[in-house]
Design an enzyme around this catalytic site. Structure first.
Site, PDB file in Angstrom:
ATOM      1  N   GLU A 118       1.023  -1.822   0.028  1.00 39.17           N
ATOM      2  CA  GLU A 118       0.175  -0.436   0.468  1.00 39.17           C
ATOM      3  C   GLU A 118       1.260   1.660   0.558  1.00 39.17           C
ATOM      4  OE1 GLU A 118      -2.623   3.051  -0.042  1.00 39.17           O
ATOM      5  OE2 GLU A 118      -3.454   1.052   0.369  1.00 39.17           O
ATOM      6  N   GLY A 150       2.432  -0.251  -5.405  1.00 44.94           N
ATOM      7  CA  GLY A 150       2.392  -1.219  -6.038  1.00 44.94           C
ATOM      8  C   GLY A 150       3.108  -1.928  -7.357  1.00 44.94           C
ATOM      9  N   ASP A 167      -6.096  -4.654  -5.571  1.00 44.22           N
ATOM     10  CA  ASP A 167      -7.126  -3.638  -4.475  1.00 44.22           C
ATOM     11  C   ASP A 167      -7.465  -2.578  -5.007  1.00 44.22           C
ATOM     12  OD1 ASP A 167      -9.473  -2.789  -3.528  1.00 44.22           O
ATOM     13  OD2 ASP A 167      -8.840  -2.977  -1.212  1.00 44.22           O
ATOM     14  N   SER A 168      -7.178  -2.235  -6.255  1.00 46.37           N
ATOM     15  CA  SER A 168      -7.383  -0.714  -6.749  1.00 46.37           C
ATOM     16  C   SER A 168      -8.420   0.043  -6.224  1.00 46.37           C
ATOM     17  CB  SER A 168      -6.735  -1.199  -7.965  1.00 46.37           C
ATOM     18  OG  SER A 168      -7.896  -1.206  -8.419  1.00 46.37           O
TER      19      SER A 168
END
Length: 292
Positions: A118, A150, A167-168
């Site tokens: 993150e 990332g 998980d964007s």
């Protein structure tokens, strides 16, 4: 409260979060309280307490997750791939600063390593402290918090992870790179020879071009690809998609599902790949659409 961003407005004595979803649509939430508001080097962060959705994480004016339905998104993006890969040991999460995905992955005892990359440490800190309904105040020793970009992180990894979960946020600004083919090429290389990945691919109604583009990219790189769907009330339209790419495995093993879920069950796992006809037709134009 006068120093708050323009998307938090007082109307007739009530505070409202007004989210600019697109040119033709705004979504408004009546707010009970501002739990915390701060700026990081990357974005404006807020934890708000809303009337209908409970506490919510808001980044640059866009709602990311809420207490009432965050578990739906987090369970769908986590449990589906983990019930397809027969032996996931190493899992990489890109994004997911609210800790909801890592919390779900940590429910699987066979997973030995969870790396969560993150870029913004402040998101993790605020969600662990002020949004426990989503984060669960995650403190599992298998979870390694890596505060890096990332996109750069996966460029340096090869043949290592069993499952990668992207998980964007929405494809706006720097996050656009998380939807480009070059990023998925690096994801492919970072996975082991039998690895698989999943990413959120936006609304099949309002952002169908993103859903189709994501499937096209993944389909060109992976042996098997497929879109699956769910309903997340917070997100515009409520209709949301995920795209999965697998180098080897295609079968869902519902019996692998852990019991501590609120939304996903064996029936949801078995049927989430069944798409409505309009979407099936559109996606068939763009890929080989392996049935999972």
């Amino acid at each position: 409260m006068s120093n708050y961003p323009e998307y938090l407005q007082k109307i007739n004595g009530e505070w409202w979060l007004i989210e600019d979803e697109r040119e033709n649509m705004k979504v408004s939430y009546r707010i009970k309280d501002v739990i915390i508001s701060e700026s990081s080097p990357f974005q404006q962060l807020m934890i708000l307490d809303s009337y209908d959705f409970g506490r919510m994480l808001v980044l640059d004016g866009a709602v990311q997750t809420t207490s009432i339905d965050g578990h739906i998104y987090n369970e769908m993006i986590s449990h589906v791939p983990l019930c397809i890969h027969p032996n996931p040991k190493r899992v990489l999460i890109i994004g997911g600063g609210d800790c909801g995905v890592a919390r779900e992955v940590a429910k699987y005892d066979q997973v030995e390593q969870i790396d969560m990359v993150e870029i913004d440490e402040a998101v993790v800190r605020l969600c662990k402290e002020h949004l426990p309904e989503v984060s669960g105040n995650l403190s599992d020793p298998r979870v390694h918090f890596i505060y890096k970009d990332g996109i750069q992180f996966v460029k340096e990894v090869e043949d290592f992870y069993d499952v990668i979960i992207v998980d964007s946020s929405d494809p706006v600004g720097p996050a656009v790179q998380l939807f480009e083919k070059s990023f998925y090429e690096n994801i492919h290389r970072a996975l082991k020879t039998d690895g698989l990945m999943v990413c959120q691919s936006q609304s099949p109604l309002f952002h169908q071009h993103v859903t189709k583009q994501t499937l096209t990219h993944i389909d060109q790189l992976f042996e098997h690809s497929q879109v699956y769907i769910t309903t997340v009330p917070t997100y515009p339209g409520g209709f949301w998609s995920f795209t999965l790419g697998s180098k080897k495995y295609t079968e869902v093993y519902p019996q692998s599902l852990v019991k501590q879920t609120q939304f996903v069950n064996q029936e949801v796992l078995q049927h989430c790949f069944e798409l409505p006809e309009f979407l099936r037709r559109e996606l068939q134009k763009t890929s080989k659409q392996t049935t999972i």
